[in-house]
Design a protein around this motif. Structure first.
Motif, mmCIF file in Angstrom:
data_model
loop_
_atom_site.group_PDB
_atom_site.id
_atom_site.type_symbol
_atom_site.label_atom_id
_atom_site.label_comp_id
_atom_site.label_asym_id
_atom_site.label_seq_id
_atom_site.Cartn_x
_atom_site.Cartn_y
_atom_site.Cartn_z
ATOM 1 N N TYR A 1 -18.206 -38.963 53.252
ATOM 2 C CA TYR A 1 -18.438 -37.356 53.328
ATOM 3 C C TYR A 1 -17.454 -36.364 53.359
ATOM 4 N N VAL B 1 -15.760 -33.703 50.510
ATOM 5 C CA VAL B 1 -16.055 -32.272 50.629
ATOM 6 C C VAL B 1 -14.434 -31.811 50.432
ATOM 7 N N TRP C 1 -18.681 -32.484 47.527
ATOM 8 C CA TRP C 1 -19.948 -32.030 48.350
ATOM 9 C C TRP C 1 -19.636 -30.860 49.226
ATOM 10 N N ARG C 2 -21.200 -30.265 49.467
ATOM 11 C CA ARG C 2 -21.000 -28.915 50.362
ATOM 12 C C ARG C 2 -21.573 -29.233 51.539
ATOM 13 N N ASP C 3 -22.755 -30.078 51.772
ATOM 14 C CA ASP C 3 -23.715 -30.023 52.734
ATOM 15 C C ASP C 3 -24.433 -31.128 52.862
ATOM 16 N N TYR C 4 -24.813 -31.520 54.043
ATOM 17 C CA TYR C 4 -25.609 -32.802 54.199
ATOM 18 C C TYR C 4 -27.020 -32.380 54.944
ATOM 19 N N VAL D 1 -27.054 -35.739 50.585
ATOM 20 C CA VAL D 1 -25.748 -35.001 50.224
ATOM 21 C C VAL D 1 -26.054 -34.075 49.208
ATOM 22 N N ARG E 1 -24.491 -30.690 46.646
ATOM 23 C CA ARG E 1 -23.367 -29.830 46.101
ATOM 24 C C ARG E 1 -23.315 -28.506 46.729
#
Length: 114
Positions: A32, A36, A41-44, A57, A59
């Motif tokens: 992760y 990032v 990816w931006r958030d989970y 996961v 975007r």
């Protein structure tokens, strides 16, 4: 008479929830962090349910997950307890070794960096 003579109703056993262990989360968070850093990816989100644990996961925040990393212990002796599921619900990879299953996502990281 039973062992619990407190006069109250017996309490049901707590509902079992599947969770990722620290070792599993360490492997997932390592990937992760790299995604990032690559801007992919931006958030989970984490969900611990009765049948499975899910690491989702995103975007962007508040959209459908790009991928779901699922742990389903009941499938350990069949297809494998870990799977990576795409946005469309298609299983991209499954197996019993988390690092091997996550390689399907690492290939996307290599393409993103090139």
């Amino acid at each position: 008479m039973n062992d619990h003579s407190t006069g109250s109703f017996p309490t049901p056993p707590p509902s079992e929830q599947i969770a990722f262990h620290r070792r599993e989360l360490s492997v997932i968070m390592s990937l992760y962090g790299r995604m990032v850093a690559a801007g992919e990816w931006r958030d989970y989100g984490l969900s611990h349910l009765r049948e499975m644990a899910v690491f989702s996961v995103f975007r962007r925040t508040a959209e459908n997950p790009l991928y779901r990393i699922e742990k389903r212990p009941k499938l350990r002796n069949r297809q494998g307890q870990y799977s990576v599921v795409g946005m469309d619900g298609q299983i991209l990879k499954r197996g019993n070794d988390l690092k091997t299953v996550l390689r399907v996502l690492e290939r996307k990281l290599i393409r993103a960096v090139e």
